[in-house]
Scaffold this motif. Structure first.
Motif, PDB file in Angstrom:
ATOM      1  N   ASP A 239       0.843  -1.191   0.000  1.00  0.00           N
ATOM      2  CA  ASP A 239       0.000   0.000   0.000  1.00  0.00           C
ATOM      3  C   ASP A 239       0.885   1.250   0.000  1.00  0.00           C
ATOM      4  N   GLN A 240       0.561   2.177  -0.880  1.00  0.00           N
ATOM      5  CA  GLN A 240       1.354   3.394  -0.997  1.00  0.00           C
ATOM      6  C   GLN A 240       0.606   4.650  -0.542  1.00  0.00           C
ATOM      7  N   GLN A 241      -0.654   4.481  -0.140  1.00  0.00           N
ATOM      8  CA  GLN A 241      -1.442   5.650   0.254  1.00  0.00           C
ATOM      9  C   GLN A 241      -1.170   6.070   1.696  1.00  0.00           C
ATOM     10  N   TYR A 242      -1.060   5.080   2.567  1.00  0.00           N
ATOM     11  CA  TYR A 242      -0.897   5.363   3.989  1.00  0.00           C
ATOM     12  C   TYR A 242       0.511   4.990   4.457  1.00  0.00           C
ATOM     13  N   GLY A 243       1.039   5.768   5.388  1.00  0.00           N
ATOM     14  CA  GLY A 243       2.347   5.472   5.971  1.00  0.00           C
ATOM     15  C   GLY A 243       2.191   4.625   7.214  1.00  0.00           C
TER      16      GLY A 243
END
Length: 289
Positions: A239-243
């Protein structure tokens, strides 16, 4: 380069996919994955088979692996009900006894919610519960098991970084479990930059000292969150949206000379993502050299 401990929280999906079926096969699985730590999951209750525990303890020691244990999720150090706080002390004792059987040296403990209390009042209740738990551990000969109160991801839960540091300040035997994904979720994305990570290190260092900072316990995963509640669900490193992102933490571990335990709580890929963090740390160490 300091010794760093990387591993999964429980078994990832790949454990079964690789043909493993028994808990006693976890050490072999970890070796194949190139990992050296594991967090045994007792979130839904402390259930540990003595024979299995003895086998794991022996194998972990022989292979130089490290184990911690996650205590039941329903522990609430700050409950308004005295019976629930006493129950939490009992669950901490049960968790510590299970950890001893497994050869684990740390147990991770949730702090609870604020409910109808102010955050300050909830924290005072939690301090009282932790003091009672430490006294009980000493009475039962379990004071060598380190209790690690965890930073929490939901906004209404007790467990900001500052609250956990304050809770751990009451006794040198306590060690924070810094869940970086939880901190990022409850602050709505404000645990992603190098400066934000370093501020957390400074707060820890100033409150509890460098000795405890160097050996902190940690959870790491990417977590989806909502503006109203904070933590929603655990994700994977795909996933690249949330850290958050691990690279800033790797740099700070090197800068401060830390030797932490870093447990990955990704949703199903916790072993693979723990291995990715291991590789990122090694790359950061090579750049520093």
């Amino acid at each position: 380069m300091e010794q760093i401990w990387f591993g999964p929280a429980g078994t990832a999906d790949s454990f079964a996919a690789m043909g493993y079926k028994k808990t006693t096969q976890i050490p072999e699985y970890l070796e194949r994955m190139g990992l050296n730590a594991f967090e045994y999951q007792c979130g839904r209750g402390v259930r540990v088979n003595e024979n299995t525990a003895a086998s794991l303890k022996k194998s972990f020691a022989e292979k130089g692996l490290r184990m911690s244990l996650h205590a039941p999720y329903y522990i609430s150090l700050s409950s308004l009900e005295e019976e629930k706080r006493q129950g939490s002390v009992r669950y901490i004792l049960e968790s510590a006894a299970a950890a001893k059987l497994l050869g684990a040296d740390r147990i991770v403990v949730h702090t609870g919610s604020c409910a109808k209390l102010s955050r300050a009042d909830a924290l005072e209740l939690a301090k009282g519960t932790i003091r009672a738990a430490l006294a009980a551990l000493e009475t039962e000969g379990l004071s060598d098991i380190t209790v690690c109160p965890e930073t929490m991801g939901k906004i209404n839960q007790l467990g900001t970084l500052e609250e956990v540091l304050e809770l751990c300040s009451i006794d040198d035997r306590l060690l924070p479990c810094i869940d970086w994904g939880h901190l990022n979720a409850r602050t709505l994305g404000k645990m992603t930059t190098p400066a934000e990570f370093e501020e957390a290190f400074r707060l820890f260092d100033n409150k509890l000292g460098r000795d405890r900072l160097r050996v902190f316990h940690s959870h790491f995963s990417r977590i989806e969150y909502t503006e109203n509640g904070g933590e929603k669900k655990h994700l994977t490193f795909a996933d690249q949206q949330y850290g958050p992102w691990f690279e800033p933490l790797a740099e700070l571990i090197l800068k401060y000379g830390c030797s932490p335990v870093i447990i990955c709580e990704s949703a199903g890929t916790q072993s693979e993502d723990a291995a990715a963090m291991r590789d990122q740390y090694r790359a950061a160490a090579e750049r520093k050299e």
